[in-house]
Each structure stands twice: as C-alpha cells, then as structure tokens.
Design an enzyme around this catalytic site. Structure first.
Site, PDB file in Angstrom:
ATOM      1  N   GLU A  88       0.450  -7.613   6.609  1.00 39.15           N
ATOM      2  CA  GLU A  88      -0.495  -6.641   7.175  1.00 39.15           C
ATOM      3  C   GLU A  88      -0.658  -6.762   8.692  1.00 39.15           C
ATOM      4  O   GLU A  88      -0.943  -5.775   9.370  1.00 39.15           O
ATOM      5  CB  GLU A  88      -1.869  -6.798   6.505  1.00 39.15           C
ATOM      6  CG  GLU A  88      -1.936  -6.311   5.076  1.00 39.15           C
ATOM      7  CD  GLU A  88      -1.489  -7.357   4.040  1.00 39.15           C
ATOM      8  OE1 GLU A  88      -1.672  -7.103   2.849  1.00 39.15           O
ATOM      9  OE2 GLU A  88      -0.959  -8.412   4.446  1.00 39.15           O
ATOM     10  N   GLU A 128      -1.272  -9.457  -3.396  1.00 36.82           N
ATOM     11  CA  GLU A 128      -2.688  -9.673  -3.717  1.00 36.82           C
ATOM     12  C   GLU A 128      -2.963  -9.386  -5.201  1.00 36.82           C
ATOM     13  O   GLU A 128      -3.756 -10.087  -5.833  1.00 36.82           O
ATOM     14  CB  GLU A 128      -3.571  -8.809  -2.808  1.00 36.82           C
ATOM     15  CG  GLU A 128      -3.601  -9.361  -1.370  1.00 36.82           C
ATOM     16  CD  GLU A 128      -4.380  -8.494  -0.402  1.00 36.82           C
ATOM     17  OE1 GLU A 128      -5.314  -9.006   0.248  1.00 36.82           O
ATOM     18  OE2 GLU A 128      -4.052  -7.301  -0.282  1.00 36.82           O
ATOM     19  N   ALA A 172       0.838  -1.202   0.000  1.00 35.95           N
ATOM     20  CA  ALA A 172       0.000   0.000   0.000  1.00 35.95           C
ATOM     21  C   ALA A 172       0.872   1.250   0.000  1.00 35.95           C
ATOM     22  O   ALA A 172       2.042   1.209   0.384  1.00 35.95           O
ATOM     23  CB  ALA A 172      -0.900  -0.011   1.224  1.00 35.95           C
ATOM     24  N   GLY A 223      -0.649  -5.727  -0.550  1.00 33.44           N
ATOM     25  CA  GLY A 223      -1.474  -5.541  -1.743  1.00 33.44           C
ATOM     26  C   GLY A 223      -0.741  -5.891  -3.021  1.00 33.44           C
ATOM     27  O   GLY A 223      -1.372  -6.296  -4.011  1.00 33.44           O
TER      28      GLY A 223
END
Length: 701
Positions: A125, A105, A63, A102
């Site tokens: 995270e 992901e 992120a 992310g």
C-alpha cells in the site's frame, strides 16, 4: 450468495472460492460474498471448517482499483476481515499466486494459512501513498514481529511462500498440485486433530515489548531519513506503534484513522496517478493495430557504457546477444563492461559464478557486421553523431535479414533522417535507453514517420520483456524527456545568472522531492555531453534567445563533473557526493558581470515555481505538438527517467494539483522579464480558458 464468491461443500468443509477475474480483486461483491460465506458456515451445524481459495491465477491480488475514488460501499474490508477472524470454526486460507494488500489481510484474518510455491505475498500500500488499512499493521507484527513486518510494509516488496513461512505469516508451503487440494487436505488434518480456532489478533510475536519498541524506534529513525517528504511511511510506523501500545480493537481504530489521513493526502493522488499512468502508457495505436514481430536474438552495436548496459538488460531477459565493435580491443572492452556488472553481483553474493557463466554463454562479440545477419532485432548504441549513426545503419541495411528491426539508441538526433538513409525505413525505430541501461526503467520508443506499426508494437513487446516502462515519443530534438529537460535546465541557468547559486537551486529541487538537483545531474552525466549538444545546436539557436555561458566556462576548464573530479562541485579523492566550489561561484560572478546582471535573491519557493512552470509549459507544448500522446506520457517519462518525485505524480499531474490557472499566471508574470522564453503553451492557454485540466486529455478514446 454473490457470484463473485462461490460456495461449495466438501464433507464438513465449506469452500468459499473467490472468482472475480482477472485477479480476484476485493470489490464490493467479493467482500459481501466472503462475509456471507462465513455467516453461512456459522449458521450450518454440518460445517466444521471454512476454506478460502481463489479461482484462476490468484488468491486475491488486492483492492479493486475500479473503486478508487468512489464512495465506500458496505461491507468494508476491515469488517470482512474481523468476521473471518471471529468465526467460531477454523478458517483456512489456501494461497496461490498473488495475495497482496487486502488479499494478504484476508489471509492474515484466517486462522491457518498454507501458501503454494510461486505465491507472492505483500502489503504494498505504501506505493500508493497508503498504509494497510484492514488490520495489516496490527496482525502482521503480532505474527512476524516488528522488524520483518514493518520492513515488508515500508518496502512494498513481494515475498514467496518459503520466506512467508520463515517470517511466521504462513504456516506451511503446499506441495499438492493446486491450492484447493492442498487447502482441503490441511483443513481435514486440522479437523482430525481437533485443532482450535487460532486468531492472529492473539499471536504473541510482540510479547517482548521492550525489544519490539527498540526495533520500532530504530526503524522510525531510519524511515524519517530515507522517506524524507513522504507521508505514508511514518504513518505505517505510527499504526504499528498502536499494535504495541493498544488493545487490538483500539489498534484497529487507530489504523483506520491513519489510513483515512493517507486517503486525504495529496501524495496519494500523485501516487495513484503514477500507478494508473504506468498501466495506460502502453496503450498506443500501433500496439492495437499490429502484432509484434518475433524476436529471439538481439544484436547490439557498440560496447561502451550504454551498449554494455543494453546488452546486460537483454541478457537478463534470457535472450542471446551479439555485440559488434570496430576492432578486437574495443570488443574485448565491451565484453569486459558487460562482465563487470555480473562480477559486481557475484561479489555481493547476489549471483553465483555458475549463473554468471550461464548468462555470459549467451553473449558473443564480433568485429564484423556479418555476425548480425540472422538477428531479429539490432540496437545501435554508438557515438551521438549523425554521420557515425548513418555509417552504422548502412552496414545494418547491408547485412540484416529482411524483417529485422533496426533500432537506434539516439538521445536527440533526427530518426527520420537516419531511417531515410536506408532502403527499409519501415523497419527503423528509436529505442532511447537511459543510463545505466540495465538499471533505469524508462525506455522512450521513438516513432519515425515511415515506421511500420508492427515494428512499434515489437518495441513495446521488447520493453515488456526487458521489464522496462515504455513511453511512445514522436521525433523532435530530444523527444519527450530531453526536450523538456533542455527548457527547465535553461530556466535553472537563468536563475543562476540572475542571483541564485547552483547549490541553492540543487537544494530547492531536492527539497521538492528529487534525489538530485540539475547541476548535480550534470556532474554525474558529464558536463561534456551537454556542452557537445550546445555546440551542435549553436548554429540554429535563436540569436534573440537568452544564452547563459556559465556551463561553457566550466567545461572550457576541463571540469566535466565526477569523471574529472570537479564540475559544478568538487569531488576530491573519488568522492561520489560533491562539495561546493568557490572557484565555480567566482565564474558565476564573472559571468553576471559580463552580462551586466545585478544579482538578486531567490527564495527556494520561487526557484521551484520557475523550474516547474518551465517544465510544465514545455510538457504542454510536447503534448500539443503530438510528440507525446497524452499528458500521462510526460508524467511517466519524468517519474521513471528523470527522478521526478513519484508522490507528485509527474509534472502534468502536479500542474493539475496546483491548478492550471496558477501555472499560467506564473508564466505570464515571468514573461514580463523574458517574453521569448516564457511564451505560454497554446494547450495550457486553451485548457485554462475551458476550465479543463491535463487529466481530461488522458481519458481513453
């Protein structure tokens, strides 16, 4: 098309290159660019496949931390991931460098994945009090199964390309010179064999529901034990339970609900503060003002527990070490202390005998200070007594080359006095390591008045090389950490004499989130160390100040903690965990009687209010007096050196979250009993009057 994602064509492959320096963080421009690239591929009949790569040294490192705390902007990351996954044309992710959070992901949403050697993949995270919130808890278990994927999320660790292939998160390890070449070759190969779109949401690693549920149940029980008091680890388990129980789209909704619960948790605020504070703490005036001196060879004076730990830290960083001790027997013992660490790693299978031999080849020992004539930096780690330290520094002043950095590992002593005893005070700095020095991450860099800026800068560069978290501290008795420790430990002693048992205090502190309470820590460190400090300070102690003698009575019996098999606790047969000692409680009772104190009951909540008020108040004094540059320096010191629960951010962040008016009100209430001890810090009073908090002092100039 946004500049953060550049698209080009290579034959029938649309290449979407994420270009958002320095680490391709997933800011709104990147998210919008990736979504637009997939939509462009869908709309163009000439495009048969999509390749996602990262520019520079990362795929996507996670992120964009600049967006933390700001209102979300569309498109959301789950939406981008679903757009990638639902693409009707094969999407390949070619990973190099970090693919974290992310970033991973995004890769898991692609249909095929190749990772270059040196890649780092992870879902960290949990370290920010969050859970993967863009399908990580749904796609990773479907690809890699429960055990591997949940352990990855709970640990936050990074894995390499080979392990990622083994777990099923990646299809292959690349062999080409770069990710773009490898990715294009893979896409070409897939098109040549007319490989179908293959979606992670349809992967079958959870097909055996009973086995998967059994694994998840075991992980849940283990997590409940290990993560006591933490919020997000069990939310990861809940989200993965959704992957087992629910259709994919419903599992995604559940993940998002749990992610938002984590966002609202106070623990997230603490963990994010700790994350940023660790990055800010290295921003010190000296590092901006001067370049570090080169250091390729390191000397260590002293081969005891601390000296050996420092030597191991330096050896682990790939640097040669010359250790000096007073005689042959001592240097042999120092070498044995160093070897013992590596022998332990060999015994556990974490190091080969050959690797140990290669490390020890960089170690040399001597009984002569002349062996340090050419080292670039020397760290003194001898007995904590000013005369002994000055004698060592006289020898270093005599033998070390001009420009060599002379560092002392003192925990308390006046480094200005040590520096003033040599002809080159500009070269003298404090490097306060924490024991065991090869394990503990904190390094207090203590800055005396006459030191050169480039020496301080060198100390910070050394910390980085040793993988330590450095904190700049000014000179005073105990610097940042031990100075504050002395005050909150005194508050604990007062409560013990007033009616709380040492065992209740330790339990309250553990329940707050510390791994150990103050009396357990004393037993672990050795009660004789604190006793020596108290005796050293006796002459300068304010005769009006309250002094609790319980610890002295225990030390007078020779009970110094674990090393003597008893201290505040009993340690029969070499036990590492102590059990309460009725004789200690009898000593406490006798001391209460001697002091004329009628014991009263304390709740655990009251114990922590006093314990934390003392810590925060002295932390404010340390900042007020310039011993710490900013409140965040106090926070980093306590998170990394004193076991302060990371999810609370540090004592100063904790005070901000409780509210400084509440902390000040507590101190003023306690001051009615003992106005000398509970004297509010001028900084705390000033901040409350202004309606400000400690965090307002952390902002860069």
């Amino acid at each position: 098309m946004t500049e953060a994602v550049k698209t080009t064509r290579s034959g029938a492959v649309l290449v979407a290159t994420v270009d958002n320096p320095p680490v391709n963080a997933l800011g709104v421009a990147v998210r919008a660019g990736l979504k637009a690239a997939i939509e462009a591929a869908e709309a163009d009949p000439a495009v048969q496949a999509v390749l996602i790569v990262g520019a520079g040294r990362a795929f996507i490192a996670g992120a964009d931390i600049r967006e933390f705390g700001k209102p979300p902007q569309a498109p959301s990351l789950p939406e981008v991931c679903r757009t990638i996954e639902l693409c009707s044309k094969p999407v390949v992710a070619a990973i190099h460098g970090p693919a974290l959070g992310g970033g991973l992901e995004i890769a898991l949403s692609a249909h095929y994945r190749v990772a270059m050697p040196g890649s780092k993949l992870g879902l960290p995270e949990v370290q920010l009090g969050l859970i993967p919130g863009s399908g990580g808890t749904q796609r990773a278990p479907r690809l890699a199964g429960i055990q591997a994927s949940v352990e990855l999320m709970l640990s936050g660790r990074h894995i390499g390309a080979d392990e990622a292939v083994k777990l099923g998160l990646v299809d292959r390890v690349g062999s080409a010179a770069d990710a773009l070449t490898e990715g294009l070759a893979y896409a070409g190969e897939l098109l040549a064999r007319q490989a179908p779109v293959r979606r992670s949401c349809d992967a079958l690693a959870l097909a055996d529901k009973a086995a998967a549920q059994a694994q998840l149940d075991a992980l849940k029980a283990d997590t409940a034990k290990k993560s006591k008091g933490l919020f997000s680890p069990l939310k990861i388990i809940e989200a993965v339970q959704g992957a087992l129980d629910l259709p994919f789209d419903e599992g995604m909704k559940r993940e998002r609900e749990l992610f938002l619960q984590c966002i609202d948790s106070p623990q997230r605020a603490g963990l994010i503060h700790a994350f940023f504070a660790e990055r800010e703490v290295v921003k010190v005036p000296e590092a901006k003002a001067a370049q570090p001196r080169p250091f390729n060879t390191i000397g260590v004076v002293g081969g005891g527990t601390m000296g050996a730990g420092i030597a191991v830290s330096v050896l682990d960083a790939g640097l040669p070490v010359t250790m000096v001790e007073r005689d042959d027997e001592s240097i042999a013992r120092g070498r044995a202390n160093v070897e013992k660490v590596y022998d332990g790693l060999v015994a556990k299978g974490r190091m080969s005998p050959e690797a140990k031999a290669a490390v020890m080849a960089r170690f040399s020992g001597s009984t002569s200070y002349d062996a340090l004539a050419q080292v670039d930096l020397v760290i003194e780690a001898v007995f904590e007594e000013m005369g002994v330290k000055k004698a060592v520094f006289a020898e270093l002043d005599r033998v070390c080359k001009p420009g060599a950095v002379l560092a002392t590992n003192t925990s308390y002593l006046d480094i200005d006095e040590i520096a003033g005893s040599v002809s080159r005070p500009q070269d003298v700095v404090g490097l306060h390591f924490f024991s065991p020095a090869n394990i503990m991450k904190l390094l207090e860099i203590v800055v005396p008045a006459r030191v050169s800026a480039d020496v301080v800068s060198t100390a910070f560069a050394l910390a980085q090389k040793l993988k330590k978290v450095p904190v700049r501290a000014g000179v005073c008795d105990g610097f940042i950490g031990n100075r504050i420790l002395a005050v909150y430990r005194a508050a604990a002693d007062h409560m013990m004499e007033d009616g709380a048992s040492p065992y209740q205090i330790d339990q309250a502190v553990r329940d707050f989130g510390y791994p150990m309470g103050p009396f357990q820590v004393s037993d672990l460190a050795g009660g004789d160390i604190g006793w020596a400090t108290r005796k050293r300070r006796a002459a300068t102690r304010d005769p009006q100040a309250r002094y609790v003698q319980i610890a002295d009575r225990i030390c007078e019996r020779g009970w110094f903690g674990q090393k003597t098999a008893r201290g505040y606790y009993l340690y029969p047969n070499g036990a590492r965990v102590g059990s309460p000692d009725p004789e200690v409680l009898a000593i406490v009772d006798a001391e209460r009687e001697r002091a004329g104190i009628t014991p009263r009951a304390f709740s655990n909540e009251e114990i922590m209010r006093r314990y934390m008020a003392a810590m925060v108040n002295e932390g404010a004094n340390v900042v007020h007096q310039g011993i710490a540059l900013r409140p965040l320096d106090v926070d980093v010191t306590f998170v990394y050196g004193y076991g302060f629960p990371r999810f609370r951010g540090g004592p100063m962040k904790y005070a901000d979250m409780i509210g400084l008016p509440q902390i000040l009100a507590d101190i003023e209430a306690f001051a009615k009993e003992d106005p000398l001890f509970w004297k509010p810090s001028p900084l705390l009073v000033e901040l409350v009057a202004k309606g400000a908090n400690f965090d307002s002092l952390n902002k860069p100039e």
